[in-house]
Design a protein around this motif. Structure first.
Motif, PDB file in Angstrom:
ATOM      1  N   GLY A  48      -1.678 -39.086  13.262  1.00  0.00           N
ATOM      2  CA  GLY A  48      -2.441 -39.965  14.150  1.00  0.00           C
ATOM      3  C   GLY A  48      -3.555 -39.075  14.978  1.00  0.00           C
ATOM      4  N   PHE A  49      -3.914 -39.501  16.319  1.00  0.00           N
ATOM      5  CA  PHE A  49      -4.863 -38.930  17.396  1.00  0.00           C
ATOM      6  C   PHE A  49      -6.277 -39.309  16.519  1.00  0.00           C
ATOM      7  N   GLU A  50      -6.617 -40.527  16.308  1.00  0.00           N
ATOM      8  CA  GLU A  50      -7.900 -41.105  15.681  1.00  0.00           C
ATOM      9  C   GLU A  50      -7.956 -42.402  16.429  1.00  0.00           C
ATOM     10  N   GLU A  51      -9.439 -42.743  16.389  1.00  0.00           N
ATOM     11  CA  GLU A  51      -9.720 -43.861  16.963  1.00  0.00           C
ATOM     12  C   GLU A  51      -9.235 -45.215  16.059  1.00  0.00           C
ATOM     13  N   GLY A  52      -8.843 -46.040  16.740  1.00  0.00           N
ATOM     14  CA  GLY A  52      -7.953 -47.195  15.720  1.00  0.00           C
ATOM     15  C   GLY A  52      -6.885 -47.120  15.914  1.00  0.00           C
ATOM     16  N   GLU A  53      -5.817 -48.248  15.422  1.00  0.00           N
ATOM     17  CA  GLU A  53      -4.600 -48.307  15.376  1.00  0.00           C
ATOM     18  C   GLU A  53      -3.994 -47.180  14.511  1.00  0.00           C
ATOM     19  N   PHE A  54      -4.626 -47.419  13.212  1.00  0.00           N
ATOM     20  CA  PHE A  54      -4.024 -46.505  12.219  1.00  0.00           C
ATOM     21  C   PHE A  54      -4.783 -45.089  11.682  1.00  0.00           C
ATOM     22  N   GLY A  55      -4.248 -44.130  11.794  1.00  0.00           N
ATOM     23  CA  GLY A  55      -4.646 -42.832  11.532  1.00  0.00           C
ATOM     24  C   GLY A  55      -4.816 -42.431   9.887  1.00  0.00           C
ATOM     25  N   ASN A  56      -5.577 -41.229   9.681  1.00  0.00           N
ATOM     26  CA  ASN A  56      -5.531 -40.814   8.344  1.00  0.00           C
ATOM     27  C   ASN A  56      -4.454 -39.716   8.248  1.00  0.00           C
ATOM     28  N   CYS A  57      -3.471 -39.985   7.496  1.00  0.00           N
ATOM     29  CA  CYS A  57      -2.213 -39.100   7.390  1.00  0.00           C
ATOM     30  C   CYS A  57      -2.642 -37.825   6.638  1.00  0.00           C
ATOM     31  N   ILE A  58      -2.485 -36.487   7.045  1.00  0.00           N
ATOM     32  CA  ILE A  58      -3.283 -35.221   6.594  1.00  0.00           C
ATOM     33  C   ILE A  58      -1.997 -34.260   6.594  1.00  0.00           C
TER      34      ILE A  58
END
Length: 234
Positions: free
Chosen positions: A83-93
């Protein structure tokens, strides 16, 4: 000199203001800086353990906030920073031990965002610890740890300090009522073993040779870990 002193005072005041306005919350309550959160439940649909934290901006203006995630240890799965990104879905790292991951976003005044830092696992026996740091500018304004414990690790209470081993200042002291093959292992935050000592029934272990910082220590008995905890050498 006076101008320099005023500048330092202003910077300290700003850092204090940020620390008051940017906070972690969990289930509506503030998670104080320096504290720890423990997660023992797993979401069966996602096969993930989520502390369900929020980063909240209680200030009067939008701020660029960096969240740094450091995996201190993990067994039975991996840590995902999703999480912690703009938008509803984030890039899972994936966040591997020894390789912190940071994300920066602008958090509007009064807004909140889910960091979505999870321990993802196909197993029921898991053990992990991550450190979360909130950074504004060059200032670390809030730091907490999240402990993930489930199955056999939770049943032995592995993140509670062993009542027979005590850490104070720059040494450990210990006392056991019986004789067994016991060992004290100390790891740095990257997971590297920095000190290992066999334990008798009673004594002390000096650690003043180690650098200042955060460490994880574990106590093993006959090859099985019976306790582990975090310690800070100042």
């Amino acid at each position: 000199m006076r101008k320099f002193t005023l500048l330092v005072a202003l910077l300290l005041s700003c850092a204090f203001t940020f620390a008051q306005s940017i906070e972690f919350t969990r289930e509506g309550s503030v998670v104080a800086s320096g504290s720890a959160v423990t997660v023992t439940e797993i979401n069966p649909d996602k096969r993930a353990m989520d502390p369900e934290l929020l980063v909240v901006n209680n200030g009067q203006e939008a701020l660029a906030v960096t969240l740094k995630v450091t995996t201190m240890r993990v067994t039975g799965g991996f840590i995902g920073f999703c999480g912690f990104e703009e938008g509803e879905f984030g890039n899972c790292i994936p966040v591997n031990v020894g390789t912190p991951v940071s994300k920066t976003m602008t958090l509007a005044a009064g807004a909140s965002k889910n960091p979505d830092v999870e321990l993802q696992t196909p197993k029921d026996d898991v053990d992990g610890e991550v450190m979360l740091e909130l950074i504004v500018g060059d200032n670390v304004i809030n730091t907490i740890t999240v402990n993930f414990l489930r199955g056999s690790y939770n049943s032995i209470n592995s993140l509670d300090a062993n009542t027979n081993v005590y850490f104070s200042g720059n040494e450990f002291s210990y006392h056991f009522n019986d004789v067994a093959n016991r060992q004290l292992n100390i790891y740095n935050v990257t997971g590297s073993l920095v000190k290992s000592v066999s334990l008798e029934t009673e004594g002390t272990v000096a650690i003043n040779s180690l650098n200042k910082g955060v460490y994880i220590y574990e106590v093993k008995e006959n090859g099985k870990r019976i306790a582990a905890h975090k310690c800070v050498i100042r």
